[in-house]
Scaffold this motif. Structure first.
Motif, PDB file in Angstrom:
ATOM      1  N   LEU A 135       0.880  -1.167  -0.053  1.00 18.04           N
ATOM      2  CA  LEU A 135      -0.095   0.141  -0.034  1.00 18.04           C
ATOM      3  C   LEU A 135       0.738   1.136  -0.054  1.00 18.04           C
ATOM      4  O   LEU A 135       1.805   1.651   0.862  1.00 18.04           O
ATOM      5  CB  LEU A 135      -0.804   0.059   1.250  1.00 18.04           C
ATOM      6  N   ARG A 136       0.805   2.057  -0.969  1.00 17.10           N
ATOM      7  CA  ARG A 136       1.337   3.290  -0.876  1.00 17.10           C
ATOM      8  C   ARG A 136       0.233   4.384  -0.921  1.00 17.10           C
ATOM      9  O   ARG A 136      -0.754   4.402  -1.445  1.00 17.10           O
ATOM     10  CB  ARG A 136       2.151   3.621  -2.226  1.00 17.10           C
ATOM     11  N   VAL A 137       0.645   5.619  -0.421  1.00 15.23           N
ATOM     12  CA  VAL A 137      -0.176   6.905  -0.588  1.00 15.23           C
ATOM     13  C   VAL A 137       0.752   7.704  -1.419  1.00 15.23           C
ATOM     14  O   VAL A 137       1.744   8.005  -1.162  1.00 15.23           O
ATOM     15  CB  VAL A 137      -0.428   7.369   0.758  1.00 15.23           C
ATOM     16  N   GLU A 138      -0.009   8.146  -2.511  1.00 10.83           N
ATOM     17  CA  GLU A 138       0.563   9.098  -3.650  1.00 10.83           C
ATOM     18  C   GLU A 138      -0.230  10.512  -3.650  1.00 10.83           C
ATOM     19  O   GLU A 138      -1.507  10.224  -3.483  1.00 10.83           O
ATOM     20  CB  GLU A 138       0.661   8.333  -4.722  1.00 10.83           C
ATOM     21  N   PRO A 139       0.066  11.442  -4.060  1.00 13.21           N
ATOM     22  CA  PRO A 139      -0.459  12.502  -4.480  1.00 13.21           C
ATOM     23  C   PRO A 139      -1.362  12.159  -5.629  1.00 13.21           C
ATOM     24  O   PRO A 139      -1.021  11.639  -6.434  1.00 13.21           O
ATOM     25  CB  PRO A 139       0.628  13.684  -4.860  1.00 13.21           C
ATOM     26  N   ASP A 176      12.350  -2.659   1.544  1.00 14.70           N
ATOM     27  CA  ASP A 176      13.688  -2.008   2.334  1.00 14.70           C
ATOM     28  C   ASP A 176      13.349  -2.046   3.725  1.00 14.70           C
ATOM     29  O   ASP A 176      12.624  -1.344   4.257  1.00 14.70           O
ATOM     30  CB  ASP A 176      13.595  -0.355   1.784  1.00 14.70           C
ATOM     31  N   ALA A 177      14.514  -2.703   4.224  1.00 13.60           N
ATOM     32  CA  ALA A 177      14.356  -2.781   5.659  1.00 13.60           C
ATOM     33  C   ALA A 177      14.338  -1.575   6.288  1.00 13.60           C
ATOM     34  O   ALA A 177      13.790  -1.440   7.686  1.00 13.60           O
ATOM     35  CB  ALA A 177      15.350  -3.675   6.385  1.00 13.60           C
ATOM     36  N   ASP A 178      14.878  -0.627   5.820  1.00 12.41           N
ATOM     37  CA  ASP A 178      14.951   0.870   6.646  1.00 12.41           C
ATOM     38  C   ASP A 178      13.719   1.744   6.517  1.00 12.41           C
ATOM     39  O   ASP A 178      13.374   2.670   7.169  1.00 12.41           O
ATOM     40  CB  ASP A 178      16.251   1.741   6.021  1.00 12.41           C
ATOM     41  N   GLU A 179      12.887   1.332   5.311  1.00  4.00           N
ATOM     42  CA  GLU A 179      11.764   2.279   4.803  1.00  4.00           C
ATOM     43  C   GLU A 179      10.418   1.586   4.997  1.00  4.00           C
ATOM     44  O   GLU A 179       9.469   2.439   5.073  1.00  4.00           O
ATOM     45  CB  GLU A 179      12.016   2.800   3.386  1.00  4.00           C
ATOM     46  N   ASP A 201       5.157   1.917   3.234  1.00  6.17           N
ATOM     47  CA  ASP A 201       6.422   2.615   3.383  1.00  6.17           C
ATOM     48  C   ASP A 201       6.160   3.690   4.365  1.00  6.17           C
ATOM     49  O   ASP A 201       5.358   4.039   4.822  1.00  6.17           O
ATOM     50  CB  ASP A 201       6.937   3.342   2.160  1.00  6.17           C
ATOM     51  N   GLU A 202       7.394   4.147   5.089  1.00  3.50           N
ATOM     52  CA  GLU A 202       7.050   5.052   6.357  1.00  3.50           C
ATOM     53  C   GLU A 202       6.397   6.163   6.177  1.00  3.50           C
ATOM     54  O   GLU A 202       5.763   6.770   6.745  1.00  3.50           O
ATOM     55  CB  GLU A 202       8.682   5.471   6.843  1.00  3.50           C
ATOM     56  N   MET A 203       6.600   6.839   4.831  1.00  5.51           N
ATOM     57  CA  MET A 203       5.982   7.947   4.472  1.00  5.51           C
ATOM     58  C   MET A 203       4.486   7.684   4.218  1.00  5.51           C
ATOM     59  O   MET A 203       3.630   8.761   4.886  1.00  5.51           O
ATOM     60  CB  MET A 203       6.419   8.779   3.323  1.00  5.51           C
ATOM     61  N   SER A 204       4.058   6.732   3.782  1.00  9.11           N
ATOM     62  CA  SER A 204       2.610   6.367   3.645  1.00  9.11           C
ATOM     63  C   SER A 204       2.060   6.130   4.750  1.00  9.11           C
ATOM     64  O   SER A 204       1.080   6.368   5.320  1.00  9.11           O
ATOM     65  CB  SER A 204       2.329   5.176   2.712  1.00  9.11           C
ATOM     66  N   LEU A 205       2.629   5.373   5.831  1.00  9.68           N
ATOM     67  CA  LEU A 205       2.398   4.855   7.110  1.00  9.68           C
ATOM     68  C   LEU A 205       1.889   6.328   7.921  1.00  9.68           C
ATOM     69  O   LEU A 205       0.929   6.026   8.632  1.00  9.68           O
ATOM     70  CB  LEU A 205       3.615   4.357   8.061  1.00  9.68           C
ATOM     71  N   ASP A 206       2.458   7.220   7.898  1.00 10.42           N
ATOM     72  CA  ASP A 206       2.026   8.519   8.524  1.00 10.42           C
ATOM     73  C   ASP A 206       0.653   8.999   8.238  1.00 10.42           C
ATOM     74  O   ASP A 206      -0.242   9.579   9.262  1.00 10.42           O
ATOM     75  CB  ASP A 206       3.044   9.536   8.360  1.00 10.42           C
ATOM     76  N   LEU A 207       0.188   8.620   6.907  1.00 10.15           N
ATOM     77  CA  LEU A 207      -1.064   8.925   6.428  1.00 10.15           C
ATOM     78  C   LEU A 207      -2.207   7.775   6.756  1.00 10.15           C
ATOM     79  O   LEU A 207      -3.151   8.321   6.523  1.00 10.15           O
ATOM     80  CB  LEU A 207      -0.951   9.358   4.995  1.00 10.15           C
TER      81      LEU A 207
END
Length: 97
Positions: free
Chosen positions: A12-16, A35-38, A52-58
């Motif tokens: 799952l990704r959140v994209e503009p 990616d183990a870091d992301e 991914d971490e950026m999508s997780l925030d949303l």
């Protein structure tokens, strides 16, 4: 599963984009693409989803569901506490500020 027996994973990704600013996008990925870091992997009842971490925030705190309707079946993000507004089809949202 792929030829080597490794199961594919749902991503799952959140994209503009979309009606309200951000869209939920679904992908099938190989374990080698993680990616183990992301990336974070969430499992439930034998199923796994990569976020991914950026999508997780949303999407933190949201529910992922597999929905069967008259027009077809799909994965959907439901009950997202980070969404202030969502479009009528549920595929995009505006984040709560």
């Amino acid at each position: 599963s792929d030829k080597e027996g490794q199961p594919k994973l749902l991503r799952l990704r959140v994209e503009p984009g979309g009606c309200d600013g951000f869209s939920y996008k679904w992908y099938i990925c190989d374990p080698s693409e993680i990616d183990a870091d992301e990336d974070r992997i969430f499992t439930h009842n034998g199923s796994a989803c990569v976020v991914d971490e950026m999508s997780l925030d949303l999407v933190k705190g949201a529910t992922i569901d597999f929905v069967t309707e008259l027009i077809g079946s799909e994965f959907k993000v439901t009950n997202n506490p980070n969404a202030a507004v969502k479009c009528s089809c549920g595929s995009s949202f505006a984040p709560a500020m």
